[in-house]
Design a protein around this motif. Sequence first.
Motif, PDB file in Angstrom:
ATOM      1  N   ALA A  59      30.814  50.275  46.427  1.00  0.00           N
ATOM      2  CA  ALA A  59      31.039  50.697  45.926  1.00  0.00           C
ATOM      3  C   ALA A  59      31.959  49.521  45.024  1.00  0.00           C
ATOM      4  CB  ALA A  59      32.896  51.653  46.913  1.00  0.00           C
ATOM      5  N   LEU A  60      31.827  47.973  45.066  1.00  0.00           N
ATOM      6  CA  LEU A  60      32.739  47.185  44.449  1.00  0.00           C
ATOM      7  C   LEU A  60      31.068  47.244  43.077  1.00  0.00           C
ATOM      8  CD1 LEU A  60      35.258  44.911  45.538  1.00  0.00           C
ATOM      9  CD2 LEU A  60      35.838  46.928  43.952  1.00  0.00           C
ATOM     10  N   THR A  61      30.479  47.361  44.018  1.00  0.00           N
ATOM     11  CA  THR A  61      28.720  46.412  43.387  1.00  0.00           C
ATOM     12  C   THR A  61      28.430  47.169  42.270  1.00  0.00           C
ATOM     13  OG1 THR A  61      28.244  45.466  45.215  1.00  0.00           O
ATOM     14  CG2 THR A  61      26.596  45.726  44.022  1.00  0.00           C
ATOM     15  N   LYS A  62      28.827  48.665  42.269  1.00  0.00           N
ATOM     16  CA  LYS A  62      28.218  49.860  41.541  1.00  0.00           C
ATOM     17  C   LYS A  62      29.246  49.682  40.114  1.00  0.00           C
ATOM     18  CE  LYS A  62      26.062  53.087  45.141  1.00  0.00           C
ATOM     19  NZ  LYS A  62      26.253  54.200  45.653  1.00  0.00           N
ATOM     20  N   ARG A  63      31.050  49.524  41.021  1.00  0.00           N
ATOM     21  CA  ARG A  63      31.224  49.401  39.691  1.00  0.00           C
ATOM     22  C   ARG A  63      31.180  48.337  38.405  1.00  0.00           C
ATOM     23  NH1 ARG A  63      38.011  49.135  41.005  1.00  0.00           N
ATOM     24  NH2 ARG A  63      38.787  48.362  39.264  1.00  0.00           N
ATOM     25  N   VAL A  64      31.048  47.200  39.395  1.00  0.00           N
ATOM     26  CA  VAL A  64      30.533  45.963  38.444  1.00  0.00           C
ATOM     27  C   VAL A  64      29.323  46.243  37.497  1.00  0.00           C
ATOM     28  CG1 VAL A  64      30.341  43.428  39.008  1.00  0.00           C
ATOM     29  CG2 VAL A  64      31.752  44.442  39.784  1.00  0.00           C
ATOM     30  N   ARG A  65      27.908  46.766  38.394  1.00  0.00           N
ATOM     31  CA  ARG A  65      26.952  47.464  37.626  1.00  0.00           C
ATOM     32  C   ARG A  65      26.739  47.916  36.517  1.00  0.00           C
ATOM     33  NH1 ARG A  65      22.684  45.840  41.502  1.00  0.00           N
ATOM     34  NH2 ARG A  65      22.979  44.067  42.270  1.00  0.00           N
ATOM     35  N   SER A  66      27.918  48.899  36.652  1.00  0.00           N
ATOM     36  CA  SER A  66      28.430  50.017  35.565  1.00  0.00           C
ATOM     37  C   SER A  66      29.062  50.231  34.287  1.00  0.00           C
ATOM     38  CB  SER A  66      28.746  51.460  36.307  1.00  0.00           C
ATOM     39  OG  SER A  66      29.873  51.268  36.765  1.00  0.00           O
ATOM     40  N   ASN A  67      29.441  49.009  33.978  1.00  0.00           N
ATOM     41  CA  ASN A  67      30.471  48.338  32.842  1.00  0.00           C
ATOM     42  C   ASN A  67      29.987  47.153  32.196  1.00  0.00           C
ATOM     43  OD1 ASN A  67      32.880  47.344  31.530  1.00  0.00           O
ATOM     44  ND2 ASN A  67      34.574  48.463  33.215  1.00  0.00           N
ATOM     45  N   GLY A  97      40.456  39.295  32.337  1.00  0.00           N
ATOM     46  CA  GLY A  97      40.368  40.938  32.094  1.00  0.00           C
ATOM     47  C   GLY A  97      40.829  41.743  32.688  1.00  0.00           C
ATOM     48  N   ASP A  98      42.574  42.931  32.984  1.00  0.00           N
ATOM     49  CA  ASP A  98      42.648  43.446  34.234  1.00  0.00           C
ATOM     50  C   ASP A  98      41.449  44.376  34.449  1.00  0.00           C
ATOM     51  OD1 ASP A  98      45.296  43.416  32.576  1.00  0.00           O
ATOM     52  OD2 ASP A  98      45.358  45.469  31.236  1.00  0.00           O
ATOM     53  N   GLU A  99      39.931  44.702  34.253  1.00  0.00           N
ATOM     54  CA  GLU A  99      39.496  45.388  34.762  1.00  0.00           C
ATOM     55  C   GLU A  99      38.904  44.613  35.761  1.00  0.00           C
ATOM     56  OE1 GLU A  99      35.792  47.559  36.778  1.00  0.00           O
ATOM     57  OE2 GLU A  99      38.408  48.044  35.269  1.00  0.00           O
ATOM     58  N   LEU A 100      38.113  42.907  35.415  1.00  0.00           N
ATOM     59  CA  LEU A 100      37.602  42.910  36.806  1.00  0.00           C
ATOM     60  C   LEU A 100      38.428  41.804  37.500  1.00  0.00           C
ATOM     61  CD1 LEU A 100      35.131  40.714  34.606  1.00  0.00           C
ATOM     62  CD2 LEU A 100      34.426  42.491  36.174  1.00  0.00           C
ATOM     63  N   TYR A 101      39.863  41.583  37.099  1.00  0.00           N
ATOM     64  CA  TYR A 101      41.261  41.413  38.051  1.00  0.00           C
ATOM     65  C   TYR A 101      41.224  41.950  38.879  1.00  0.00           C
ATOM     66  CZ  TYR A 101      45.740  39.598  39.134  1.00  0.00           C
ATOM     67  OH  TYR A 101      46.515  38.459  40.328  1.00  0.00           O
ATOM     68  N   ASP A 102      41.316  43.944  38.695  1.00  0.00           N
ATOM     69  CA  ASP A 102      41.579  44.811  39.666  1.00  0.00           C
ATOM     70  C   ASP A 102      40.281  44.401  40.263  1.00  0.00           C
ATOM     71  OD1 ASP A 102      43.022  46.798  40.014  1.00  0.00           O
ATOM     72  OD2 ASP A 102      40.927  47.919  40.080  1.00  0.00           O
ATOM     73  N   VAL A 103      39.329  44.556  40.143  1.00  0.00           N
ATOM     74  CA  VAL A 103      37.719  44.491  41.119  1.00  0.00           C
ATOM     75  C   VAL A 103      38.425  43.339  42.196  1.00  0.00           C
ATOM     76  CG1 VAL A 103      35.419  43.419  41.006  1.00  0.00           C
ATOM     77  CG2 VAL A 103      36.230  45.448  39.216  1.00  0.00           C
ATOM     78  N   MET A 104      39.111  41.817  41.977  1.00  0.00           N
ATOM     79  CA  MET A 104      38.817  41.095  42.625  1.00  0.00           C
ATOM     80  C   MET A 104      40.501  41.363  43.220  1.00  0.00           C
ATOM     81  SD  MET A 104      38.769  37.542  40.286  1.00  0.00           S
ATOM     82  CE  MET A 104      37.634  37.227  39.282  1.00  0.00           C
ATOM     83  N   ARG A 105      41.473  42.406  43.058  1.00  0.00           N
ATOM     84  CA  ARG A 105      42.192  42.967  44.166  1.00  0.00           C
ATOM     85  C   ARG A 105      41.799  43.483  44.765  1.00  0.00           C
ATOM     86  NH1 ARG A 105      47.225  45.009  41.039  1.00  0.00           N
ATOM     87  NH2 ARG A 105      48.272  44.698  42.701  1.00  0.00           N
ATOM     88  N   GLU A 106      40.882  44.627  44.612  1.00  0.00           N
ATOM     89  CA  GLU A 106      40.241  45.836  45.802  1.00  0.00           C
ATOM     90  C   GLU A 106      39.153  44.608  46.446  1.00  0.00           C
ATOM     91  OE1 GLU A 106      39.684  48.673  45.711  1.00  0.00           O
ATOM     92  OE2 GLU A 106      41.593  48.504  44.055  1.00  0.00           O
ATOM     93  N   LEU A 107      39.044  43.799  46.432  1.00  0.00           N
ATOM     94  CA  LEU A 107      37.533  43.063  47.509  1.00  0.00           C
ATOM     95  C   LEU A 107      38.746  42.106  47.612  1.00  0.00           C
ATOM     96  CD1 LEU A 107      35.217  41.232  47.954  1.00  0.00           C
ATOM     97  CD2 LEU A 107      35.495  40.268  45.973  1.00  0.00           C
ATOM     98  N   LYS A 108      40.117  42.091  47.650  1.00  0.00           N
ATOM     99  CA  LYS A 108      41.065  40.780  48.205  1.00  0.00           C
ATOM    100  C   LYS A 108      41.365  42.221  49.924  1.00  0.00           C
ATOM    101  CE  LYS A 108      44.068  38.079  49.886  1.00  0.00           C
ATOM    102  NZ  LYS A 108      43.656  36.748  51.164  1.00  0.00           N
ATOM    103  N   MET A 109      41.635  42.936  48.649  1.00  0.00           N
ATOM    104  CA  MET A 109      42.381  44.421  50.052  1.00  0.00           C
ATOM    105  C   MET A 109      40.860  45.022  50.933  1.00  0.00           C
ATOM    106  SD  MET A 109      45.764  45.084  49.906  1.00  0.00           S
ATOM    107  CE  MET A 109      45.207  46.843  50.405  1.00  0.00           C
ATOM    108  N   LEU A 110      40.203  44.676  50.588  1.00  0.00           N
ATOM    109  CA  LEU A 110      38.919  45.364  51.627  1.00  0.00           C
ATOM    110  C   LEU A 110      38.733  44.284  52.766  1.00  0.00           C
ATOM    111  CD1 LEU A 110      36.156  47.190  51.214  1.00  0.00           C
ATOM    112  CD2 LEU A 110      34.841  45.666  50.257  1.00  0.00           C
ATOM    113  N   LEU A 111      38.587  43.203  52.541  1.00  0.00           N
ATOM    114  CA  LEU A 111      38.319  42.089  53.940  1.00  0.00           C
ATOM    115  C   LEU A 111      39.567  41.380  54.153  1.00  0.00           C
ATOM    116  CD1 LEU A 111      35.767  40.094  51.337  1.00  0.00           C
ATOM    117  CD2 LEU A 111      35.346  41.615  53.646  1.00  0.00           C
TER     118      LEU A 111
END
Length: 941
Positions: A201-209, A492-506
């Motif tokens: 999901a994170l891969t798709k999110r990043v690539r689509s932005n 920026g906020d979007e990629l920072y949120d991706v990092m937070r999601e990654l941390k929560m995931l693992l």
Amino acid sequence: MERKSHILIPTLRRALANDDQLTQRPIDLHAYANDASHFLLTPQAVAIPNNAAEVGALLKASAEVNLPLTFRSGGTSLSGQGVTDSLLVDVRKNFKDIDVLDNGARVRVQPGVTVRALNARLALYGRKFGPDPASEAACTIGGVVANNSSGMHCGTVDNVYRTLESVVIVLTSGTVIDTGAPDANEKLRALEPAVFAGLEALTKRVRSNAESVATIKHQFSMKNTMGYGLNSFLDYEDPAQVLAHLIIGSEGTLGFVAEATFRTVPAYKHVTTSLMVFDDLFTANESLEALVGSGAATVELMDSLSLKVGQTLQGAPQIITDLNVHSHAAFLVEYTASSAEELADRQATGMSLANSLKLSAPAQFSPDTKTRTQLWKLRKGLYASVAGARAQGTTALLEDIVVPVPALARTCAELSVLFDRYEYENSVIFGHAKDGNVHFMLTDGFHTSEQLGRYSAFTEDMVELVLGEGGSLKAEHGTGRVMAPYVRRQYGDELYDVMRELKMLLDPAGLLNPGVILDEDPKAHLRHIKVTPAVDPEVDRCVACGYCEPVCPSRNLTLTPRQRIVTLRAIETARLAGDTKLAAELEKDYSYESVDTCAVDGMCQTACPVDINTGTLVKKLRAKNVNTVEGSVWDAAAQHWSAVTRGAGKLLGVADKVPLPLVLGANKAGRAVLGADVLPLYSPELPAGGRQRARPAPAQEPVAVYFPACVNTMFGPADPRQEGIQESFGALARRTGVELLVPEGIDSLCCGTPWSSKGMEKGRASMGELTISALRAASRNGKLPILCDASSCTEGLRHAIEEEVPPAGGLPLRIMDVVEYTAEHILPLLPAGKKVASLALHPTCSSTRMGLNPALQTVAEAVADTIQIPENWGCCGFAGDRGMLHPELTASATEVQAAEVRAFGATTHASCNRTCELGMTRATDHPYEHVLELLERTTRP
């Protein structure tokens, strides 16, 4: 979630095989409270797992008791990612396996291996590890992977991310994933379905932005260790491979890397080096594109302040010392090649280019090793000089940034403006110009409100400067704690949120290294900055870099040099805070952990960037602890040394003939009464005593003074049928017409090491006076060289004469080791002998410190067809009588190298110092002797 303190320790212990793998002793906790960064956090406990399974169990246990966990390996990280106030897991002492694959093209390695040790293994195949951090002697693969380390040469091409093939990861759940396995993706999906789906999901999110993609591509076109490695989402698609590359640079916040497999790079043996000096940074910057385009492997920048500091360094090259520095800047430039012919072509290219540049002085390239060493000493000496000269009680903070190369000069100039604005003095700028990556250092107290306010304001301005130039706030050193509050601002906020999601995931419980990489507290970087109280001028300049640790013989037994210093600081800090209970607890264990088990071998100084010999500190501490009776005994020994050495030799002769149980019984009873640090422990490998040192006067005019070491009187030769080093060296001298003079009264003389190593200053001074007087007379007032036959005694004599002022008409005394003298003056006159098949050679700490090892190698090559030195060679820890007072020190120091020696199956074993020979004999069960004894036998007519 509430922390379950009442079951904390029992739960953690159950994760480990033995109780002693977990410690809560105050001295251990404070020893681990420091790493190379400017942060200090004291852990609640320290665990030392043996394998990945125990790490997995620790991860589960920490979750069960809600205790955060931080991994520590080399402890050389500079951004605060290796310290914690919770559970610290040391993976340095174990995890040491190296498997070389495909004839060196690939290598599988565990996290406790240092980069230097890995490169030593790969050198056999003409290969090396891609990343080349300056801390390679001490940093380990675990930290290199955790920080995506690079270095001076590798850039963004051969860093960890680009050379990684696969990793074995232990996730917080305890699940182990080998990303190199053919079914890695399927296994990840089956065992960790949420992780698998989340990564997709994170891969798709990043690539689509599109904006995210553009930001990531720009950020990772440079060296960049800020935040998580989001380029993994663009470069890889399979979740297992995305995970493998996200773990790089994650600083222990996503999981544990139990091992990693890398592609290696060629190790170029042919190098040519030049120092190019420009009128200013901007002129230098104009030449960068041409230099990089010409194939320069290295382009290291030094700004004007760096050059001014460099002019004060001993051995600085003439091109620097002759320079009237104003706004100058310099590049240290290197070309590498696989052959001498290729190097000549590249050097010609470099020289042609240099002639076309706007240089302040003509540049010259040289392939000479000595010249290269001198230039790199200048570059690497900058950090040491500034850090070592800082005021007592201050902390050195080393930062690194990166900007696009065209903006480098402008950025450096603005940094200098900031240094002036915030009154940071001697903040040299240096670094890897071809990557746009520079380092700078701030020195201050960082603990008063005024100091912290200044640092906070400086940081804000520096962040604005670097981000305004499109750079990254961290290029090599990792985000850590120091830049965690600024990750959102950079991405920026979007990629920072991706990092937070990654941390929560693992790491859903947030227990892996909290506060590192991501921290919402805007002032997090201002907290937990270490305070360094003055404890002793000898060590106050220590920056706790940890470079000393791999060469310390007590590193796996008690404390390392860094830990000896930081625990002494902890004692002083407790005293200043009025915490008498903590100070007393630390002092209680400090005696054995720091003072008694230090070999005072000085090897730490050979690795220390600020030239600290922790052994000197330990000698001072021993001097303070000497009781009146013991001091009087050693003072008396200095006055009757002949009787003492003969007596010791006779006692060993008697012991050699008495049944071992009787000797040990009486010996151990004496140690129980007098103390383990006073009476040596007898062991069966010790030989009978040796001969007296006195020799007849020479028949003809001597060419050298021979100072036989007293240790050879106390301890006879390994083989009682042989004559020993004194007779062997004498025979070699006679065969080649070298007339030797042994000083009168030699049996009463000594280099002074027995007193200096124990802190017995009065005895050392009186023995030194006696010995120097005798040597001056024997050497014809300094005209003849003085030769000693035990490397530690050679070094002891050199120390003894350091402060001597030659009398009128006299020359300075010249002390040489017999190995050095033999290699230069005797070996060329000897006939070729019948060599032994193989020789296991043990260089000593003294031969290493004095630069004698090339001569030792030369003599060894005259003795044996094959010479084998353990890959894990180090000081044996015997250290005079230290190995007999504390045999556990030698056992620990030699454990790994002794196993290597036993596996060699060598026909002979040699060294160049009697007590080291005893230590290695004990460790390997093979008799060691002086290499000149072998030379004498193999070249007999």
